[in-house]
Design an enzyme around this catalytic site. Sequence first.
Site, PDB file in Angstrom:
ATOM      1  N   SER A  12      -2.095  -6.285   5.576  1.00  0.00           N
ATOM      2  CA  SER A  12      -2.928  -7.351   5.006  1.00  0.00           C
ATOM      3  C   SER A  12      -2.705  -7.451   3.489  1.00  0.00           C
ATOM      4  CB  SER A  12      -4.403  -7.154   5.342  1.00  0.00           C
ATOM      5  OG  SER A  12      -4.907  -5.992   4.756  1.00  0.00           O
ATOM      6  N   LEU A  95       5.866   9.800   2.972  1.00  0.00           N
ATOM      7  CA  LEU A  95       6.175  10.247   1.619  1.00  0.00           C
ATOM      8  C   LEU A  95       7.489   9.590   1.196  1.00  0.00           C
ATOM      9  CD1 LEU A  95       4.811  12.298  -0.276  1.00  0.00           C
ATOM     10  CD2 LEU A  95       6.360  14.035   0.642  1.00  0.00           C
ATOM     11  N   ASN A 110       1.410   2.018  -6.055  1.00  0.00           N
ATOM     12  CA  ASN A 110       0.734   2.263  -4.778  1.00  0.00           C
ATOM     13  C   ASN A 110      -0.701   1.765  -4.903  1.00  0.00           C
ATOM     14  OD1 ASN A 110       0.193   3.496  -2.164  1.00  0.00           O
ATOM     15  ND2 ASN A 110      -0.903   5.110  -3.269  1.00  0.00           N
ATOM     16  N   HIS A 112      -4.572   2.332  -3.519  1.00  0.00           N
ATOM     17  CA  HIS A 112      -5.381   3.358  -2.847  1.00  0.00           C
ATOM     18  C   HIS A 112      -6.831   2.858  -2.766  1.00  0.00           C
ATOM     19  CE1 HIS A 112      -6.353   7.378  -1.485  1.00  0.00           C
ATOM     20  NE2 HIS A 112      -7.428   7.313  -2.246  1.00  0.00           N
TER      21      HIS A 112
HETATM   22  C1  GRF Z   1      -5.349  -0.243   2.487  1.00  0.00           C
HETATM   23  O1  GRF Z   1      -6.682   0.173   2.480  1.00  0.00           O
HETATM   24  C2  GRF Z   1      -4.577   0.461   1.410  1.00  0.00           C
HETATM   25  O2  GRF Z   1      -5.318   0.716   0.259  1.00  0.00           O
HETATM   26  C3  GRF Z   1      -4.224   1.757   2.064  1.00  0.00           C
HETATM   27  O3  GRF Z   1      -3.956   1.416   3.415  1.00  0.00           O
HETATM   28  C4  GRF Z   1      -4.642   0.221   3.752  1.00  0.00           C
HETATM   29  C5  GRF Z   1      -3.574  -0.728   4.221  1.00  0.00           C
HETATM   30  O4  GRF Z   1      -4.024  -1.904   4.715  1.00  0.00           O
HETATM   31  N1  GRF Z   1      -3.194   2.439   1.335  1.00  0.00           N
HETATM   32  P1  GRF Z   1      -2.981  -3.058   5.052  1.00  0.00           P
HETATM   33  O5  GRF Z   1      -1.855  -2.455   5.889  1.00  0.00           O
HETATM   34  O6  GRF Z   1      -2.474  -3.629   3.767  1.00  0.00           O
HETATM   35  O7  GRF Z   1      -3.763  -4.042   5.851  1.00  0.00           O
END
Ligand code: GRF
Length: 231
Positions: A12, A95, A110, A112
Amino acid sequence: MRIGVLASGSGSNLQALLDRFNLGADPAARVVLVIGSRPGIRSLERAAAATVRAEVLPSALDPAGQVAEEDEPFLRRCLAETEVELVVLAGYLRLVPAAVVREYWGRMINIHPALLPSFGGQGMYGRRVHEAVLARGCKVTGVTIHFVSEEYDRGPVVAQWPVPVLEEDDASSLAGRVLEVEHRLLPAVVSAIARRRVALAPDGRVRWTGSLFRTERFAAVPGEGWTIEPE
Ligand code: GRF
């Protein structure tokens, strides 16, 4: 700026980038490559729908290794062939090989779903992050975007945005509100990097030209009660 996205799941956040840059009107950046960590994931479908080159890690079918040897030359080749200038890890659970991290130092970010350095590190992803936030009784969580270093979730912070934890929250409701902020913050930060508004200083701190908090468009981003007025 040419963007390569690494993804493991629904994608997403990838979609938010495609909507703004490939299908929308922001000319600052363009997603030119999507690498999925295994076949059949939604991220790859999203890439195909936007006619972006989509690849799958060669080690995808090896459930054992976290970093498979063959991933490193594959990642480097794909990123070089498509002339990627900024790598975005958007929900990428593998990783990244150390040599690739070193090669893209200051050019790989990245996202998070918490306020680092809290609630990060190996194994802290997805639902577990939000469960840990709730278990500690935190009143505020949020989103962090950082440059990728060789340690999980430890690289220099580029941007953060708060999300309030509500009394009635469970991990799903909290994850949903955090994700909404992710979808706004990530494209805005990629656009800012592409416009050279963000620089990694030699002291390891990320400096902005014009603070993120002073960007008018951003005043409306956070959830209930979190409007930060532009200066
Ligand atoms: C998000 O919450 C992102 O922060 C984390 O994994 C989730 C991924 O969601 N690292 P999507 O695949 O972008 O829908």
